[in-house]
Scaffold this active site. Structure first.
Site, PDB file in Angstrom:
ATOM      1  N   HIS A  10     -71.701  19.095  58.256  1.00 20.04           N
ATOM      2  CA  HIS A  10     -71.178  19.315  56.908  1.00 20.04           C
ATOM      3  C   HIS A  10     -71.034  20.813  56.634  1.00 20.04           C
ATOM      4  CE1 HIS A  10     -72.073  15.099  56.271  1.00 20.04           C
ATOM      5  NE2 HIS A  10     -71.634  15.152  55.016  1.00 20.04           N
ATOM      6  N   HIS A  24     -70.650 -27.576  25.685  1.00 16.83           N
ATOM      7  CA  HIS A  24     -70.144 -27.169  27.000  1.00 16.83           C
ATOM      8  C   HIS A  24     -70.817 -27.942  28.124  1.00 16.83           C
ATOM      9  CE1 HIS A  24     -67.185 -24.061  26.477  1.00 16.83           C
ATOM     10  NE2 HIS A  24     -67.919 -23.457  25.574  1.00 16.83           N
ATOM     11  N   GLU A  30     -74.948 -14.492  26.241  1.00 14.79           N
ATOM     12  CA  GLU A  30     -73.519 -14.466  26.579  1.00 14.79           C
ATOM     13  C   GLU A  30     -72.705 -14.247  25.304  1.00 14.79           C
ATOM     14  OE1 GLU A  30     -70.192 -17.462  28.592  1.00 14.79           O
ATOM     15  OE2 GLU A  30     -72.067 -18.272  27.788  1.00 14.79           O
ATOM     16  N   HIS A  31     -72.937 -15.075  24.305  1.00 11.37           N
ATOM     17  CA  HIS A  31     -72.290 -14.948  22.994  1.00 11.37           C
ATOM     18  C   HIS A  31     -73.348 -14.626  21.948  1.00 11.37           C
ATOM     19  CE1 HIS A  31     -69.932 -17.981  25.310  1.00 11.37           C
ATOM     20  NE2 HIS A  31     -68.895 -17.314  24.837  1.00 11.37           N
ATOM     21  N   GLN A  35     -64.341 -25.504  48.142  1.00 12.81           N
ATOM     22  CA  GLN A  35     -63.303 -25.328  49.167  1.00 12.81           C
ATOM     23  C   GLN A  35     -62.180 -24.421  48.692  1.00 12.81           C
ATOM     24  OE1 GLN A  35     -64.312 -28.187  47.833  1.00 12.81           O
ATOM     25  NE2 GLN A  35     -62.638 -29.613  47.394  1.00 12.81           N
ATOM     26  N   ASN A  37     -68.545 -25.173  38.584  1.00 12.71           N
ATOM     27  CA  ASN A  37     -69.842 -25.847  38.620  1.00 12.71           C
ATOM     28  C   ASN A  37     -70.780 -25.150  39.606  1.00 12.71           C
ATOM     29  OD1 ASN A  37     -68.975 -26.625  41.171  1.00 12.71           O
ATOM     30  ND2 ASN A  37     -68.444 -28.702  40.553  1.00 12.71           N
TER      31      ASN A  37
END
Length: 427
Positions: A414, A257, A321-322, A185, A208
């Protein structure tokens, strides 16, 4: 963690073992997010109050956090934590200020001037997850580059009750308005606007599966997002010189995580791999989130590579990612590392440093998107415009080229835009 010797796998097996866990963004999540989108679109603030009570268990009488509430929250932050946040802010500011674009202004040929100019995105929305471990560090990573880029309006959404750390850090970084709104939301409120929530041009921040789906949906309309998101991940390349305790701690720091996180060790030494597995068990016993970590380790892997060259190939294909490199001469591998969100070179460059205070940004592409997406930076909060200006002489010298090309593409208007000007030139 399962240990696999890379050279024992077929090509098909290699592709399979580096696949990520399947993300649970199924029809149920999509349907739930669709309902939230419609509710916010039709009912505005009323929907936000209702959804806050439903999902967060908090009954609000207003959505905007007051200046008094921010001041009270800030007063509860310890001096030690204030100093840590301010040190991190200093480093992150220094690194992102260095990314400011250099203006390009060239005379391409006589009388033909081309430029690139940069302008900030006018209004940006930052989403900061709540929960038991509020990510106030993400406020630094988002608000600092937004401020440096010159965004005219910076707003922030976070589910109530918003932690003191998030409120303090947001105020410190110059966030103008803070909304006590979480979940999908919040994304739709910022994308569409409500009676209280300002409509923004681009939305940043992790979340999430519901937040991720909401961001995906708004990106298909008129609101931009930072990047696709997935579960967090790390890949460690290590040779015989690596300290197994260090390697284990880096793998565990990422696994905590979430249960859907994935950690990968690519080792050139079987002894190191075995010692790291033992160190993981020792350190795991000390962690409060051990149950979550174990779930993440269930779909994590240790690969034994025959050489550092092969380890690099595995890493580039996985595109983490890492990426942590704990080898004897870590920097020597850098020219060969093509796909990673953020790279950590050497034994004393744990991912935690980049997550908090080294200066780099910790908002990174996941799920293999580092093959095509970059880590978040100053450029994400601005946009480039090209400019061209031709003198009559420059126009005349280039006119025939454009006429020929326009005619070949059968775009008569053009060509005419050039021809009518040529007819009026007296040079």
């Amino acid at each position: 963690m399962q240990t696999i010797i890379w050279n024992h796998l077929s090509e098909t097996e290699k592709r399979k073992v580096i696949m990520r866990p399947v993300q649970q963004n199924g029809k149920n999540i999509q349907q739930a997010v669709n309902a939230i989108r419609e509710n916010v679109a039709y009912n505005g603030d009323r929907a936000l109050f209702e959804l806050c009570e439903k999902f967060d268990g908090v009954k609000l009488d207003k959505l905007i956090v007051s200046a008094d509430e921010i001041q009270a929250a800030s007063s509860r932050i310890s001096v030690k934590l204030r100093n840590a946040i301010e040190q991190a802010k200093t480093n992150i500011e220094a690194f992102h200020k260095a990314q400011q674009n250099q203006e390009i202004d060239l005379e391409i040929q006589e009388g033909v001037r081309c430029q690139v100019v940069t302008r900030p995105i006018s209004c940006v929305g930052l989403y900061i997850p709540g929960g038991s471990a509020p990510l106030f560090s993400t406020v630094l990573m988002l608000a600092i580059p937004a401020k440096i880029a010159g965004c005219k309006k910076i707003v922030l959404c976070s589910p109530p009750p918003i932690s003191d750390e998030i409120l303090y850090t947001a105020h410190l970084c110059g966030v103008e308005t803070i909304y006590a709104i979480g979940g999908a939301q919040a994304v739709f409120a910022m994308a569409q606007g409500t009676e209280s929530v300002a409509k923004v041009d681009k939305i940043f921040g992790p979340g999430n599966a519901f937040v991720t789906e909401a961001k995906r949906q708004v990106a298909q309309n008129s609101t931009a997002i930072d990047m696709p998101a997935g579960p967090s991940e790390v890949l460690v390349i290590a040779d015989e010189s690596a300290d197994p305790e260090f390697v284990a701690s880096d793998l565990l720091s990422q696994a905590e995580h979430g249960a859907d996180s994935q950690v990968i060790l690519v080792a050139t030494c079987e002894t190191l791999a075995k010692e790291t597995a033992l160190a993981i068990e020792r350190q795991l016993a000390l962690l409060p989130r051990a149950e979550t970590v174990r779930k993440a380790l269930n779909h994590s892997r240790i690969f034994i590579a025959e050489s550092l060259e092969q380890a690099v190939e595995i890493s580039n294909e996985y595109a983490p990612e890492h990426l942590i490199v704990q080898t004897k001469n870590a920097r020597k591998l850098l020219p060969y590392l093509d796909n990673a969100g953020s790279i950590f070179l050497g034994a004393y460059s744990p991912e935690s440093m980049g997550d908090y205070a080294s200066g780099t940004n910790h908002v990174l592409p996941t799920y293999g998107y580092t093959k095509t997406y970059s880590s978040l930076g100053l450029a994400d909060f601005s946009k480039r415009m090209t400019v061209q200006e031709l003198t009559p002489k420059g126009f005349k010298n280039l006119a025939e080229t454009v006429e020929v090309m326009a005619e070949a593409e059968q775009l008569a208007a053009h060509k005419m835009a050039v021809s009518v000007r040529l007819a009026k030139l007296n040079i």
